[in-house]
Design a protein around this motif. Structure first.
Motif, short mmCIF file in Angstrom:
data_model
loop_
_atom_site.label_atom_id
_atom_site.label_comp_id
_atom_site.label_asym_id
_atom_site.label_seq_id
_atom_site.Cartn_x
_atom_site.Cartn_y
_atom_site.Cartn_z
N VAL A 96 0.82 -1.17 -0.13
CA VAL A 96 0.02 0.10 0.08
C VAL A 96 0.84 1.36 0.12
O VAL A 96 1.90 1.22 1.09
N SER A 97 0.66 2.12 -1.01
CA SER A 97 1.43 3.44 -1.17
C SER A 97 0.41 4.57 -0.97
O SER A 97 -0.31 4.75 -1.68
N ALA A 98 0.53 5.22 0.11
CA ALA A 98 -0.46 6.21 0.56
C ALA A 98 0.35 7.70 0.13
O ALA A 98 1.36 8.16 0.67
N PHE A 99 -0.13 8.40 -0.84
CA PHE A 99 0.75 9.49 -1.18
C PHE A 99 0.21 10.69 -0.32
O PHE A 99 -0.69 10.93 0.13
N ASN A 100 1.20 11.94 -0.12
CA ASN A 100 1.06 13.00 0.41
C ASN A 100 1.51 14.15 -0.45
O ASN A 100 2.05 13.77 -1.36
N ALA A 101 1.21 15.38 0.24
CA ALA A 101 1.80 16.66 -0.51
C ALA A 101 3.19 16.52 -0.80
O ALA A 101 3.75 17.02 -1.75
N SER A 102 3.99 15.96 -0.04
CA SER A 102 5.57 16.09 -0.20
C SER A 102 5.94 14.58 -0.79
O SER A 102 7.19 14.17 -0.78
N ASN B 85 -3.91 11.96 -5.75
CA ASN B 85 -4.05 13.40 -6.42
C ASN B 85 -3.46 14.62 -5.32
O ASN B 85 -3.32 15.56 -5.86
N LEU B 86 -2.81 13.68 -4.32
CA LEU B 86 -2.17 14.81 -3.45
C LEU B 86 -0.87 15.38 -3.50
O LEU B 86 -0.56 16.33 -2.98
N PRO B 87 0.08 14.63 -4.32
CA PRO B 87 1.38 15.26 -4.62
C PRO B 87 1.38 16.56 -5.12
O PRO B 87 0.73 16.87 -6.08
N VAL C 262 5.99 11.98 -9.09
CA VAL C 262 5.53 10.76 -8.72
C VAL C 262 4.27 10.15 -9.69
O VAL C 262 4.58 9.09 -10.22
N LEU C 263 3.60 11.10 -10.10
CA LEU C 263 2.59 10.57 -11.37
C LEU C 263 3.03 10.50 -12.54
O LEU C 263 2.79 9.79 -13.14
N GLU C 264 4.22 11.24 -12.74
CA GLU C 264 5.19 10.93 -13.97
C GLU C 264 5.81 9.68 -14.10
O GLU C 264 5.93 9.05 -14.95
N LEU C 265 6.02 9.24 -12.72
CA LEU C 265 6.75 7.77 -12.47
C LEU C 265 5.68 6.77 -12.99
O LEU C 265 5.83 5.76 -13.67
#
Length: 102
Positions: free
Chosen positions: A20-26, A64-66, A76-79
């Motif tokens: 599980v990978s939870a994204f955040n702003a950073s 959608n948070l990064p 991150v979305l580009e990766l």
């Protein structure tokens, strides 16, 4: 998230492994790469796959948070886009090497 987590938990651990990978702003691409690389092994030069002949399920939360960088891109979305389009990513070594994920 609850239902998806329950579904993943009900799968056979002999055939599936999950992270599980939870994204955040950073969030940075390195965090996602490190999480996935902890669950894969090298099969042959330049080719990586889940350990033990299993299928890898990556559950991503809050995609959608990064925060966008100075140019407006979200690395991150580009990766993730690169993995979907090419089936792999560049290793963080010099010179960069493209690896395939099976």
């Amino acid at each position: 998230t609850f239902y998806l987590s329950a579904l993943i938990a009900s799968l056979s651990p002999l055939h599936y492994t999950s992270i599980v990978s939870a994204f955040n702003a950073s969030s940075q691409p390195y965090h996602l790469q490190r999480a996935v690389q902890g669950s894969i092994e090298q099969r042959r030069q330049g080719v990586f796959a889940p350990k033990g002949q299993r299928q890898l399920i990556v559950q991503m939360e809050d995609v959608n948070l990064p925060r966008p960088d100075h140019s407006g891109a979200r690395p991150v979305l580009e990766l993730l886009r690169q993995v979907v389009e090419t089936g792999g990513w560049h290793l963080r070594i010099e010179p960069p090497v493209m690896v395939d994920l099976e």
